[in-house]
Design an enzyme around this catalytic site. Structure first.
Site, PDB file in Angstrom:
ATOM      1  N   ARG A 204      17.899  10.883  14.309  1.00  0.00           N
ATOM      2  CA  ARG A 204      17.949  10.767  15.771  1.00  0.00           C
ATOM      3  C   ARG A 204      18.852   9.631  16.199  1.00  0.00           C
ATOM      4  NH1 ARG A 204      12.316  10.812  17.718  1.00  0.00           N
ATOM      5  NH2 ARG A 204      12.714  13.030  17.666  1.00  0.00           N
ATOM      6  N   TYR A 205      18.705   8.487  15.532  1.00  0.00           N
ATOM      7  CA  TYR A 205      19.540   7.319  15.820  1.00  0.00           C
ATOM      8  C   TYR A 205      20.708   7.346  14.844  1.00  0.00           C
ATOM      9  CZ  TYR A 205      15.053   5.845  17.787  1.00  0.00           C
ATOM     10  OH  TYR A 205      13.879   5.779  18.467  1.00  0.00           O
TER      11      TYR A 205
ATOM     12  N   ARG B  51      20.182   5.209  11.407  1.00  0.00           N
ATOM     13  CA  ARG B  51      18.964   5.277  10.597  1.00  0.00           C
ATOM     14  C   ARG B  51      18.308   6.653  10.697  1.00  0.00           C
ATOM     15  NH1 ARG B  51      18.679   2.760  15.303  1.00  0.00           N
ATOM     16  NH2 ARG B  51      16.732   2.407  16.416  1.00  0.00           N
TER      17      ARG B  51
ATOM     18  N   CYS C  58      -1.801  11.956   3.231  1.00  0.00           N
ATOM     19  CA  CYS C  58      -2.083  10.533   3.450  1.00  0.00           C
ATOM     20  C   CYS C  58      -3.421  10.184   2.801  1.00  0.00           C
ATOM     21  CB  CYS C  58      -2.199  10.236   4.946  1.00  0.00           C
ATOM     22  SG  CYS C  58      -0.780  10.741   5.904  1.00  0.00           S
TER      23      CYS C  58
ATOM     24  N   CYS D 215      -5.619  10.255  10.410  1.00  0.00           N
ATOM     25  CA  CYS D 215      -5.906   9.661  11.714  1.00  0.00           C
ATOM     26  C   CYS D 215      -5.964  10.787  12.734  1.00  0.00           C
ATOM     27  CB  CYS D 215      -4.794   8.692  12.099  1.00  0.00           C
ATOM     28  SG  CYS D 215      -4.322   7.591  10.757  1.00  0.00           S
TER      29      CYS D 215
ATOM     30  N   CYS E  71      -2.660  11.363  14.931  1.00  0.00           N
ATOM     31  CA  CYS E  71      -1.366  11.426  14.264  1.00  0.00           C
ATOM     32  C   CYS E  71      -0.349  12.220  15.088  1.00  0.00           C
ATOM     33  CB  CYS E  71      -1.508  12.060  12.890  1.00  0.00           C
ATOM     34  SG  CYS E  71       0.043  12.083  11.980  1.00  0.00           S
TER      35      CYS E  71
ATOM     36  N   ARG F  58       2.342  13.308  13.951  1.00  0.00           N
ATOM     37  CA  ARG F  58       2.918  14.343  13.101  1.00  0.00           C
ATOM     38  C   ARG F  58       1.882  15.380  12.715  1.00  0.00           C
ATOM     39  NH1 ARG F  58       5.880  10.208  10.196  1.00  0.00           N
ATOM     40  NH2 ARG F  58       7.134   9.872  12.049  1.00  0.00           N
TER      41      ARG F  58
ATOM     42  N   ASP G 146       1.313   8.371  21.744  1.00  0.00           N
ATOM     43  CA  ASP G 146       2.095   9.575  22.039  1.00  0.00           C
ATOM     44  C   ASP G 146       1.211  10.635  22.684  1.00  0.00           C
ATOM     45  OD1 ASP G 146       4.453   8.603  20.906  1.00  0.00           O
ATOM     46  OD2 ASP G 146       3.921   9.321  18.905  1.00  0.00           O
TER      47      ASP G 146
ATOM     48  N   ASP H 217       7.526   5.994  22.488  1.00  0.00           N
ATOM     49  CA  ASP H 217       8.431   6.970  21.893  1.00  0.00           C
ATOM     50  C   ASP H 217       8.473   8.144  22.869  1.00  0.00           C
ATOM     51  OD1 ASP H 217      10.189   7.866  20.013  1.00  0.00           O
ATOM     52  OD2 ASP H 217       8.825   7.599  18.321  1.00  0.00           O
TER      53      ASP H 217
ATOM     54  N   LYS I  64      12.627   5.529  20.931  1.00  0.00           N
ATOM     55  CA  LYS I  64      11.728   4.465  21.375  1.00  0.00           C
ATOM     56  C   LYS I  64      12.357   3.674  22.518  1.00  0.00           C
ATOM     57  CE  LYS I  64      10.115   3.950  16.606  1.00  0.00           C
ATOM     58  NZ  LYS I  64      11.018   4.969  16.045  1.00  0.00           N
TER      59      LYS I  64
HETATM   60  C1  PLP Z   1      11.083   5.104  14.686  1.00  0.00           C
HETATM   61  C2  PLP Z   1      12.128   5.874  14.088  1.00  0.00           C
HETATM   62  C3  PLP Z   1      13.130   5.275  13.335  1.00  0.00           C
HETATM   63  C4  PLP Z   1      13.189   3.764  13.109  1.00  0.00           C
HETATM   64  O1  PLP Z   1      13.393   3.111  14.330  1.00  0.00           O
HETATM   65  P1  PLP Z   1      13.245   1.529  14.473  1.00  0.00           P
HETATM   66  O2  PLP Z   1      13.210   1.275  15.934  1.00  0.00           O
HETATM   67  O3  PLP Z   1      14.422   0.933  13.805  1.00  0.00           O
HETATM   68  O4  PLP Z   1      11.990   1.117  13.787  1.00  0.00           O
HETATM   69  C5  PLP Z   1      14.120   6.070  12.813  1.00  0.00           C
HETATM   70  N1  PLP Z   1      14.120   7.404  13.037  1.00  0.00           N
HETATM   71  C6  PLP Z   1      13.172   8.016  13.754  1.00  0.00           C
HETATM   72  C7  PLP Z   1      13.247   9.469  13.979  1.00  0.00           C
HETATM   73  C8  PLP Z   1      12.131   7.268  14.306  1.00  0.00           C
HETATM   74  O5  PLP Z   1      11.174   7.883  15.008  1.00  0.00           O
HETATM   75  S1  SF4 Z   2      -0.793   8.298  11.487  1.00  0.00           S
HETATM   76 FE1  SF4 Z   2      -0.476  10.349  10.519  1.00  0.00          FE
HETATM   77  S2  SF4 Z   2       1.060   9.991   8.931  1.00  0.00           S
HETATM   78 FE2  SF4 Z   2       0.204   7.983   9.474  1.00  0.00          FE
HETATM   79  S3  SF4 Z   2      -1.509   7.652   8.018  1.00  0.00           S
HETATM   80 FE3  SF4 Z   2      -2.362   8.550   9.896  1.00  0.00          FE
HETATM   81  S4  SF4 Z   2      -2.408  10.738   9.440  1.00  0.00           S
HETATM   82 FE4  SF4 Z   2      -0.981   9.845   7.983  1.00  0.00          FE
END
Ligand code: PLP
Ligand code: SF4
Length: 460
Positions: free
Chosen positions: A149-150, A153, A162, A166, A169, A171, A347, A384, A391
Site C-alpha cells: 500500500r505504501y 514498505r 495465532c 482476538c 481482529c 484480519r 477498525d 487506519d 494510517k
Molecule cells: C501498517 C502497515 C504498514 C506499516 O506501516 P507503518 O506506519 O510504517 O508502521 C505497511 N503496510 C501495510 C499494509 C500496513 O497496514
Molecule cells: S489481532 Fe488478529 S492477527 Fe493479531 S494476534 Fe489477534 S487474532 Fe492474530
C-alpha cells in the site's frame, strides 16, 4: 482546585518523594495467580510457566473452558459465551496465561475477557457501513498475502494462525478457523506462496521495509522464521524488517523457554547487524495487566541481545479507553523495554461494535497520554482508514461531524485526491441521529454532506 497560571506565574516544583502510586507501573504481578482457577489449582510455577503447557492447553472450546473454570462461573455464563462464539467472526483460542489473568469475580467487565471471549448478551448491532476486510488489504495485494500500500514498505502475511484469537481482529477475513459466519481466505505457511512474495519484493526496488505478520510469527517454526528473515535481509533493496507477534503479551513463557524459536529470532537479528540493517519485534499489548513478572523475564532475554521491541495497541471501550489505564500501559511497557509505537482507533470490524470508541475519545486520550513519559515512548494515535487510505493521525481529519459521528480523511501519500471515512459507533449518538443511520437514504445524505464539507476545505 484549579488555578489559571499567567505567563509570569512561577510553576510549582515537583515535591519528592513521589507517592507510591506514581511508580505502580513497576509492580509486576509475581504470585500464583492461576491457582484461582479450579483446573490449574495444583500447578506449580514451573509447570504453569512451561511454554509447552501453555500452547497445548489453550482453551479452544466451551468444553475446555468448563474443564478449567468449573463452578467459578454460573451455567448462564457458559451459555452466553457459546452464543457469543456462534456469532463471532473469530474462533475461540485463549492461552492459560491470559485466562488466569481475568478477574473471575467480574468477568463481564474484565478488560481481558472483553478482548478474547465474546458474550452474546453484550453484543451491539454493527454499524451499517461496516464490511469484512474494511481496510481493503486484499485489493492492494499483488500476490496472495502480500499487501503493498505504501511505496517503501509492504505487509507480508506469512501464515494465518495465532497463539490466541482476538475478537476484534481486523484480519478476520483470513485469520483463524472458519466460523459459522465467515469462510476465510487462507494464507497457510506455504513455501510456494512465500516464494511468490519474495520474488515480488525483490522486483520492487522502492521496497525497503517488510512487516512480516499474519497471523502471528510466534506460530512459525524456528527454521521458517529464519528462512523468511534471512531471505528478506539478503535482498539488496530491503533495509528493515519487523516481525509482528502477539506472543509476548499472551504467551511470554515461550520467550523464556523455547530456545529454538528465540535462537532463530536472535540469529536473524544478528544477521541484520552484520549487514547493517535492522530487525524489530512488533508486539501487541492492550492492557497493563497483561504485563507480569514472567513477561519481564521473557522480554529481558530480548533486551540482553539488544532486540528492539515496539508495541501496537488497539483502543477498545472498557479495555483501555480510560486515561489512567493507557498511562499505566505506556509506563509499564517502557519499564520492560517495549516502545509504545501506535495506538490504533478500533477498525470497523464485524461483530465487535461494543468495543469501538468514537474518534473524539481517541483524540482526548492522546492529550492525556502525551507527557506521561519520554516522547520516544509516547505512542502515536492513528486510525487506519476504511477503503485502504492507510494510517492517519487522529487529529488530521478534513472534517469531523461529532453529532452524526462521521469523519473524513485524506491520504496524500497513498491515494492523492481520495476521501476516506470513519464512523463513530451508532449507539454513542443521540436517538434521532441513530434513526437517520438506520435509513438508507438518510444515511447517504449524511455521508454526502460530510464529503461536501471536507471537499470545501482549502487544501495545500
Ligand atoms: C501498517 C502497515 C504498514 C506499516 O506501516 P507503518 O506506519 O510504517 O508502521 C505497511 N503496510 C501495510 C499494509 C500496513 O497496514
Ligand atoms: S489481532 Fe488478529 S492477527 Fe493479531 S494476534 Fe489477534 S487474532 Fe492474530
Amino acid at each position: 482546585m484549579s488555578q489559571v497560571l499567567g505567563p509570569a506565574a512561577p510553576l510549582p516544583l515537583l515535591q519528592p518523594p513521589a507517592a507510591p502510586a506514581a511508580v505502580s507501573h513497576r509492580d509486576l504481578r509475581d504470585d500464583t495467580f492461576w491457582q484461582q482457577l479450579p483446573g490449574y489449582r495444583g500447578l506449580s510455577a514451573e509447570e504453569f510457566h512451561d511454554y509447552r503447557f501453555q500452547s497445548r492447553n489453550s482453551v479452544t472450546s466451551i468444553a475446555k473452558l468448563q474443564e478449567v473454570l468449573r463452578d467459578l462461573v454460573p451455567a448462564s455464563f457458559y451459555q452466553d459465551v457459546s452464543q457469543g462464539v456462534l456469532r463471532s467472526t473469530m474462533s475461540l483460542r485463549i492461552s492459560p496465561y491470559i485466562l488466569s489473568l481475568i478477574d473471575w469475580h467480574d468477568p463481564v467487565d474484565d478488560p481481558l475477557r472483553l478482548q478474547f471471549m465474546p458474550l452474546a448478551s453484550r453484543g451491539v448491532p454493527d454499524h451499517p457501513e461496516l464490511a469484512l476486510d474494511s481496510l481493503h488489504e486484499q485489493a492492494h495485494s499483488p500476490v496472495p498475502g502480500l499487501t503493498h500500500r505504501y511505496a517503501d514498505r509492504a505487509l507480508f502475511l506469512a501464515l494465518d494462525t495465532c497463539p490466541v484469537y482476538c475478537r476484534f481482529c481486523t484480519r478476520s477475513y483470513a485469520i483463524g478457523l472458519d466460523t459459522p459466519n465467515v469462510e476465510k481466505v487462507h494464507f497457510g505457511a506455504s513455501t510456494e506462496r512465500w516464494e511468490q512474495a519474495f520474488a515480488y519484493i525483490a522486483s520492487r526496488p522502492e521496497l525497503e521495509d517488510i512487516v512480516v505478520s499474519g497471523g502471528d510469527v510466534y506460530n512459525l517454526r524456528p527454521e521458517q522464521l529464519e528462512h523468511i528473515g534471512k531471505t528478506l535481509l539478503e535482498m539488496d533493496n530491503i533495509r528493515r524488517l519487523r516481525f509482528a507477534t502477539k506472543g509476548p503479551a499472551v504467551l511470554p513463557q515461550r520467550l523464556v523457554g523455547d530456545d529454538a524459536w528465540v535462537g532463530a529470532l536472535l540469529g536473524v537479528v544478528e544477521r541484520s547487524r552484520q549487514l547493517h540493517k535492522s530487525v524489530a519485534v512488533h508486539t501487541h499489548f492492550n492492557h497493563p495487566r497483561e504485563i507480569t513478572a514472567i513477561t519481564r523475564t521473557g522480554l529481558d532475554r530480548l533486551a540482553e541481545h539488544g532486540v528492539v521491541v515496539r508495541n501496537q495497541c488497539v483502543l477498545q471501550r472498557g479495555v483501555n479507553d480510560q486515561a489512567e489505564t493507557m498511562q499505566l500501559l505506556v509506563k509499564r511497557l517502557s519499564y520492560v523495554n517495549v516502545q509504545p509505537y501506535y495506538v490504533f482507533v478500533h477498525d470497523m470490524v464485524k461483530g465487535v461494535e461494543e468495543l469501538r470508541t468514537t474518534l473524539q475519545q481517541a483524540i482526548d486520550l492522546e492529550k492525556q497520554v502525551r507527557g506521561t513519559t519520554a516522547g520516544f515512548n509516547t505512542p502515536a494515535f492513528v486510525l487506519d482508514t476504511m477503503g485502504g487510505g492507510g494510517k492517519r493521525d487522529v487529529h488530521s481529519y478534513e472534517h469531523y461531524d461529532r453529532e452524526h459521528g462521521i469523519a473524513v480523511f485524506t491520504s496524500p501519500t497513498v491515494r492523492p485526491g481520495a476521501y476516506f471515512y470513519y464512523f463513530d459507533p451508532v449507539h454513542t449518538l443521540a436517538p434521532q441521529i441513530q434513526q437517520r443511520w438506520q435509513d438508507g437514504a438518510e444515511r447517504a445524505a449524511v455521508i454526502h454532506t460530510a464529503l461536501k464539507e471536507a471537499e470545501s476545505r482549502p487544501r495545500p
